[in-house]
Design an enzyme around this catalytic site. Structure first.
Site, PDB file in Angstrom:
ATOM      1  CG  ASN A 134      -6.739  -7.983  -0.941  1.00  0.00           C
ATOM      2  OD1 ASN A 134      -5.770  -7.320  -0.460  1.00  0.00           O
ATOM      3  ND2 ASN A 134      -8.013  -9.271  -0.961  1.00  0.00           N
ATOM      4  NE  ARG A 161      -5.079  -6.165 -18.139  1.00  0.00           N
ATOM      5  CZ  ARG A 161      -4.787  -6.729 -17.035  1.00  0.00           C
ATOM      6  NH1 ARG A 161      -5.498  -7.677 -17.271  1.00  0.00           N
ATOM      7  NH2 ARG A 161      -3.733  -7.291 -16.264  1.00  0.00           N
ATOM      8  CB  THR A 177      -3.491  -5.530  -3.802  1.00  0.00           C
ATOM      9  OG1 THR A 177      -3.227  -6.621  -3.362  1.00  0.00           O
ATOM     10  CG2 THR A 177      -3.220  -5.053  -5.767  1.00  0.00           C
ATOM     11  N   GLY A 183      -5.114  -9.396   3.238  1.00  0.00           N
ATOM     12  CA  GLY A 183      -5.598 -10.295   1.514  1.00  0.00           C
ATOM     13  C   GLY A 183      -4.756 -11.724   1.979  1.00  0.00           C
ATOM     14  CD  GLU A 195      -6.280  -8.357  -4.453  1.00  0.00           C
ATOM     15  OE1 GLU A 195      -5.217  -8.525  -5.213  1.00  0.00           O
ATOM     16  OE2 GLU A 195      -6.236  -9.867  -4.234  1.00  0.00           O
ATOM     17  CG  PHE A 219      -0.539 -12.061 -17.374  1.00  0.00           C
ATOM     18  CD1 PHE A 219       0.036 -11.248 -18.628  1.00  0.00           C
ATOM     19  CD2 PHE A 219      -1.119 -11.750 -16.803  1.00  0.00           C
ATOM     20  CE1 PHE A 219      -0.703 -10.356 -18.468  1.00  0.00           C
ATOM     21  CE2 PHE A 219      -2.470 -10.890 -16.408  1.00  0.00           C
ATOM     22  CZ  PHE A 219      -1.358  -9.845 -17.602  1.00  0.00           C
ATOM     23  CE1 TYR A 259      -2.959  -5.929   4.792  1.00  0.00           C
ATOM     24  CE2 TYR A 259      -1.135  -5.613   6.289  1.00  0.00           C
ATOM     25  CZ  TYR A 259      -1.572  -6.067   4.748  1.00  0.00           C
ATOM     26  OH  TYR A 259      -1.364  -6.756   3.795  1.00  0.00           O
TER      27      TYR A 259
HETATM   28  P1  ADP Z   1      -2.008  -8.566   1.115  1.00  0.00           P
HETATM   29  O1  ADP Z   1      -1.959 -10.176   0.559  1.00  0.00           O
HETATM   30  O2  ADP Z   1      -2.640  -8.307   2.130  1.00  0.00           O
HETATM   31  O3  ADP Z   1      -3.318  -7.366   0.380  1.00  0.00           O
HETATM   32  P2  ADP Z   1       0.060  -6.855  -0.217  1.00  0.00           P
HETATM   33  O4  ADP Z   1       1.047  -7.511  -0.694  1.00  0.00           O
HETATM   34  O5  ADP Z   1      -1.705  -7.279  -1.422  1.00  0.00           O
HETATM   35  O6  ADP Z   1      -0.980  -7.845   0.837  1.00  0.00           O
HETATM   36  O7  ADP Z   1      -0.137  -6.072   0.571  1.00  0.00           O
HETATM   37  C1  ADP Z   1      -1.356  -5.015   0.284  1.00  0.00           C
HETATM   38  C2  ADP Z   1      -1.152  -3.721   1.380  1.00  0.00           C
HETATM   39  O8  ADP Z   1       0.097  -3.236   1.565  1.00  0.00           O
HETATM   40  C3  ADP Z   1      -2.476  -2.933   1.733  1.00  0.00           C
HETATM   41  O9  ADP Z   1      -2.730  -3.554   2.433  1.00  0.00           O
HETATM   42  C4  ADP Z   1      -1.587  -1.502   2.282  1.00  0.00           C
HETATM   43  O10 ADP Z   1      -1.627  -2.400   4.162  1.00  0.00           O
HETATM   44  C5  ADP Z   1      -0.119  -1.611   2.106  1.00  0.00           C
HETATM   45  N1  ADP Z   1       0.330  -0.755   0.955  1.00  0.00           N
HETATM   46  C6  ADP Z   1       1.478   0.320   0.492  1.00  0.00           C
HETATM   47  N2  ADP Z   1       0.744   0.568   0.027  1.00  0.00           N
HETATM   48  C7  ADP Z   1      -0.059   0.911  -0.975  1.00  0.00           C
HETATM   49  C8  ADP Z   1      -0.845   1.045  -1.703  1.00  0.00           C
HETATM   50  N3  ADP Z   1       0.299   1.970  -2.765  1.00  0.00           N
HETATM   51  N4  ADP Z   1      -1.704   0.379  -2.050  1.00  0.00           N
HETATM   52  C9  ADP Z   1      -2.696  -0.406  -1.678  1.00  0.00           C
HETATM   53  N5  ADP Z   1      -1.754  -0.767  -0.426  1.00  0.00           N
HETATM   54  C10 ADP Z   1      -0.540  -0.816  -0.258  1.00  0.00           C
HETATM   55 MG    MG Z   2      -3.642  -7.786  -1.211  1.00  0.00          MG
END
Ligand code: ADP
Ligand code: MG
Length: 159
Positions: free
Chosen positions: A29, A104, A27, A15, A79, A109, A91
């Site tokens: 992506n 919602r 989250t 992301g 996401e 915020f 990933y």
């Molecule tokens: P990004 O900006 O790359 O999406 P995030 O901080 O949102 O970074 O972290 C997302 C990554 O965290 C996911 O792609 C996945 O590999 C990992 N991850 C670990 N636990 C979870 C979870 N419970 N739900 C979603 N992603 C998770």
């Molecule tokens: Mg993310």
């Protein structure tokens, strides 16, 4: 929303490093190719449903559909936060999701604390709603019986 439940599948991409993980709410992506296939009646906002990484267990999830800053907010982003503690990032792995219901609309915020509190309340609502029998039965859908081939992950992970 007539298109719900909606099922989709695709690789987890990086992301924008908005630091969701730092908030304790990572989250996963989806790439543009998956987002582009969303039916038109599925608008921005917060959704709940079921999700699975590769052929792993099926977990409850909350998903945010928003406008993607990378594309100057002309494209949606999807996401997914899976309600489960994973030992490692995933990933490049295949994420399968069943979007079941809507919680919602998107909103702004005034503080990070307020945002985190809203997400926690979304998570509680998702957990409660998904315990309803009509939502539980979607875990048994043939969509989740499709086995993701190992060869496929290896190609996507580059080894
Ligand atoms: P990004 O900006 O790359 O999406 P995030 O901080 O949102 O970074 O972290 C997302 C990554 O965290 C996911 O792609 C996945 O590999 C990992 N991850 C670990 N636990 C979870 C979870 N419970 N739900 C979603 N992603 C998770
Ligand atoms: Mg993310």
């Amino acid at each position: 929303m007539r298109s719900l439940p909606f099922f989709c599948r695709g690789p987890v991409v990086r992301g924008f490093g908005r630091g969701s993980k730092d908030l304790g709410i990572p989250t996963a992506n989806f790439p543009e190719s998956v987002v582009d296939k969303l039916p038109a009646d599925i608008g921005t906002g917060i959704y709940y449903g079921w999700a699975r990484v590769n052929n792993g267990d099926i977990h409850k999830m909350v998903m945010s559909i928003g406008w993607n800053p990378y594309y100057k907010n002309t494209k949606k982003s999807m996401e997914t936060h899976l309600i489960h503690k994973f030992k490692e990032d995933f990933y490049g792995q295949t994420l399968s999701v069943a979007m079941v219901g809507y919680i919602r609309p998107e909103r702004g915020f005034s503080s990070v604390e307020e945002l985190i509190a809203a997400i926690h309340s979304d998570i509680e609502e998702a957990k409660r709603k998904l315990d309803l029998p009509e939502h539980m039965k979607l875990k048994e859908d043939k969509f989740f019986r499709t086995s993701i081939s190992t060869a496929n992950h290896q190609i996507m992970n580059g080894h």
